[in-house]
Each structure stands twice: as C-alpha cells, then as structure tokens.
Design a protein around this motif. Structure first.
Motif, short mmCIF file in Angstrom:
data_model
loop_
_atom_site.label_atom_id
_atom_site.label_comp_id
_atom_site.label_asym_id
_atom_site.label_seq_id
_atom_site.Cartn_x
_atom_site.Cartn_y
_atom_site.Cartn_z
N TYR A 94 64.36 -29.44 6.26
CA TYR A 94 65.34 -28.44 6.65
C TYR A 94 66.65 -29.10 7.08
O TYR A 94 67.72 -28.69 6.66
CB TYR A 94 64.77 -27.58 7.79
CG TYR A 94 65.73 -26.55 8.29
CD1 TYR A 94 65.82 -25.32 7.66
CD2 TYR A 94 66.56 -26.81 9.37
CE1 TYR A 94 66.72 -24.37 8.10
CE2 TYR A 94 67.46 -25.87 9.81
CZ TYR A 94 67.54 -24.65 9.17
OH TYR A 94 68.44 -23.72 9.61
N ASP A 162 56.17 -25.46 8.80
CA ASP A 162 56.58 -25.60 10.20
C ASP A 162 58.04 -25.20 10.45
O ASP A 162 58.78 -25.87 11.15
CB ASP A 162 56.35 -27.04 10.66
CG ASP A 162 57.10 -28.06 9.81
OD1 ASP A 162 57.51 -27.71 8.70
OD2 ASP A 162 57.26 -29.20 10.29
N LEU A 163 58.45 -24.07 9.89
CA LEU A 163 59.81 -23.56 10.11
C LEU A 163 59.79 -22.52 11.22
O LEU A 163 58.85 -21.74 11.33
CB LEU A 163 60.36 -22.93 8.84
CG LEU A 163 60.59 -23.84 7.63
CD1 LEU A 163 61.03 -23.02 6.44
CD2 LEU A 163 61.59 -24.92 7.95
N THR A 164 60.86 -22.50 12.02
CA THR A 164 60.99 -21.46 13.03
C THR A 164 61.37 -20.15 12.34
O THR A 164 61.70 -20.13 11.15
CB THR A 164 62.08 -21.83 14.06
OG1 THR A 164 63.34 -21.87 13.39
CG2 THR A 164 61.78 -23.17 14.72
N GLU A 165 61.39 -19.07 13.11
CA GLU A 165 61.76 -17.77 12.54
C GLU A 165 63.20 -17.80 12.02
O GLU A 165 63.48 -17.28 10.95
CB GLU A 165 61.60 -16.67 13.60
CG GLU A 165 61.95 -15.28 13.11
CD GLU A 165 61.04 -14.78 11.99
OE1 GLU A 165 61.52 -13.93 11.21
OE2 GLU A 165 59.89 -15.22 11.88
N PHE A 166 64.10 -18.42 12.79
CA PHE A 166 65.49 -18.53 12.36
C PHE A 166 65.59 -19.33 11.06
O PHE A 166 66.29 -18.93 10.13
CB PHE A 166 66.33 -19.19 13.45
CG PHE A 166 67.71 -19.56 12.99
CD1 PHE A 166 68.69 -18.60 12.87
CD2 PHE A 166 68.02 -20.87 12.66
CE1 PHE A 166 69.96 -18.93 12.42
CE2 PHE A 166 69.29 -21.21 12.21
CZ PHE A 166 70.26 -20.23 12.10
N GLN A 167 64.91 -20.46 10.99
CA GLN A 167 64.95 -21.31 9.79
C GLN A 167 64.36 -20.57 8.59
O GLN A 167 64.88 -20.67 7.48
CB GLN A 167 64.20 -22.61 10.05
CG GLN A 167 64.89 -23.51 11.04
CD GLN A 167 64.03 -24.69 11.45
OE1 GLN A 167 62.80 -24.67 11.31
NE2 GLN A 167 64.67 -25.73 11.96
N ARG A 168 63.29 -19.84 8.79
CA ARG A 168 62.67 -19.08 7.71
C ARG A 168 63.64 -18.02 7.19
O ARG A 168 63.78 -17.83 5.98
CB ARG A 168 61.37 -18.43 8.20
CG ARG A 168 60.70 -17.52 7.24
CD ARG A 168 59.72 -18.10 6.29
NE ARG A 168 58.82 -19.05 6.88
CZ ARG A 168 58.38 -20.13 6.22
NH1 ARG A 168 58.75 -20.34 4.99
NH2 ARG A 168 57.56 -20.97 6.78
N ARG A 169 64.32 -17.32 8.09
CA ARG A 169 65.27 -16.28 7.67
C ARG A 169 66.45 -16.89 6.92
O ARG A 169 66.93 -16.33 5.95
CB ARG A 169 65.75 -15.48 8.88
CG ARG A 169 64.64 -14.62 9.47
CD ARG A 169 65.11 -13.87 10.69
NE ARG A 169 66.15 -12.93 10.41
CZ ARG A 169 65.96 -11.65 10.13
NH1 ARG A 169 64.73 -11.17 10.10
NH2 ARG A 169 66.97 -10.85 9.91
#
Length: 182
Positions: A94, A162-169
């Motif tokens: 990321y 292992d992405l956060t919600e922000f990173q996934r969005r």
C-alpha cells in the motif's frame, strides 16, 4: 517562452509480401513547454505549508504560472512513479503504491482548488486565469487513470488482507476509476 524543436524520424520497414525494405521518414516540430520559474516563496498559490491560502497575495498571473508549474511537475513525477510500478517482479505494498501518488497530489490539488475558489468569488481576471489552467491541470490529474501498471499494482494491493477500512476504500475507489477509464 516555450522551446520549438524540429525532429526527424527514420525507420526501416520490412514489407513481407515483397521481401524488401524501405525507409519511412517523418519530421515535425515539437513544442516543449516552458517551466515557470515560480517557487513557493515567490508565488503564494504554490504554498501548502500555511493553514489557509493567502488570498490577498495571489494575483491572476500567479494562478496561471503556479498551477502550470505544479501541473508539469506533477505530470513528470507521476510518470516516473507509474514507470516504477511497471516492474512486476517486486511485491507491491500500500505504501509503495499510494503514498507517492497522494504526496504528489497535495500541492497541485491545493493550488487548483484555491484557483477555483478565486474564480468563483472574483469573476474578473481570476475566472479567465482559471479557465486557462483548468484543462492542463485536469489532464495532469487524470493521466494516471489510464495506466495498466497502476491497475495491476492496485489489484495486487487490494488482494492483501491486512488493509484498514480507509485503505480498502481508497483501493476500491482507485480500482473503480481505473476500470471506468479503460
């Protein structure tokens, strides 16, 4: 002042049906844009370190020169970043994919939005200056959405678990933009 460069391109073409070669020649002129000499110290629209834009120090000429320089720098640096993503042997993370793009976007977006605000509130010369830089800034900002290397890198990052919600969005938004732009 922009530089005008004359070029000539020669190429050997094999014609399979006749088993012969011939020269194809082409020439033309290439207009290389001038990079304005403005810096954040001399042009208030290029400053991103202050909390709010210093509107009283921004003139229409600053809008044109500052946004043009930021768009040229953004285009050049984004091209280098996208070229680095073409190496498919490296595992993409990321931070490797998104952080350089987001850092490159901040100065250009800040200046462009300041210019847009000035064009809405001061209709005269600021509106003309904004109309002049708008196509160049939009072209620079949207160029990345046609990159296949970026598409594959974002897909690879999206597969990571292992992405956060922000990173996934953010990865979902990039994938959507990349698909919509081909």
């Amino acid at each position: 002042m922009a530089a005008l460069v004359k070029f000539r391109f020669d190429k050997v073409i094999n014609i399979a049906s006749k088993q012969q070669s011939r020269w194809a020649s082409s020439q033309g002129y290439l207009l290389i844009p001038e990079v304005p000499p403005d810096t954040p110290e001399s042009n208030a629209i290029m400053r991103t370190s202050t909390e709010y834009p210093q509107f009283s120090k921004i003139k229409p000429g600053h809008v044109v020169r500052g946004c043009a320089k930021l768009a040229l720098n953004f285009d050049m640096e984004m091209s280098q970043h996208l070229k680095s993503l073409e190496d498919f042997t490296n595992v993409k993370t990321y931070n490797d994919v998104f952080l350089p793009m987001e850092k490159l976007s901040v100065p250009l977006n800040h200046a462009w939005r300041t210019a847009k605000h000035l064009s809405y509130t001061n209709r005269g010369n600021y509106h003309k200056a904004f109309q002049r830089i708008h196509p160049q800034v939009e072209r620079a900002r949207n160029e990345r959405w046609t990159s296949t290397a970026l598409y594959h890198a974002v897909k690879e990052v999206n597969i990571e678990g292992d992405l956060t919600e922000f990173q996934r969005r953010l990865t979902d938004m990039y994938l959507l933009e990349l698909r919509l732009n081909g």
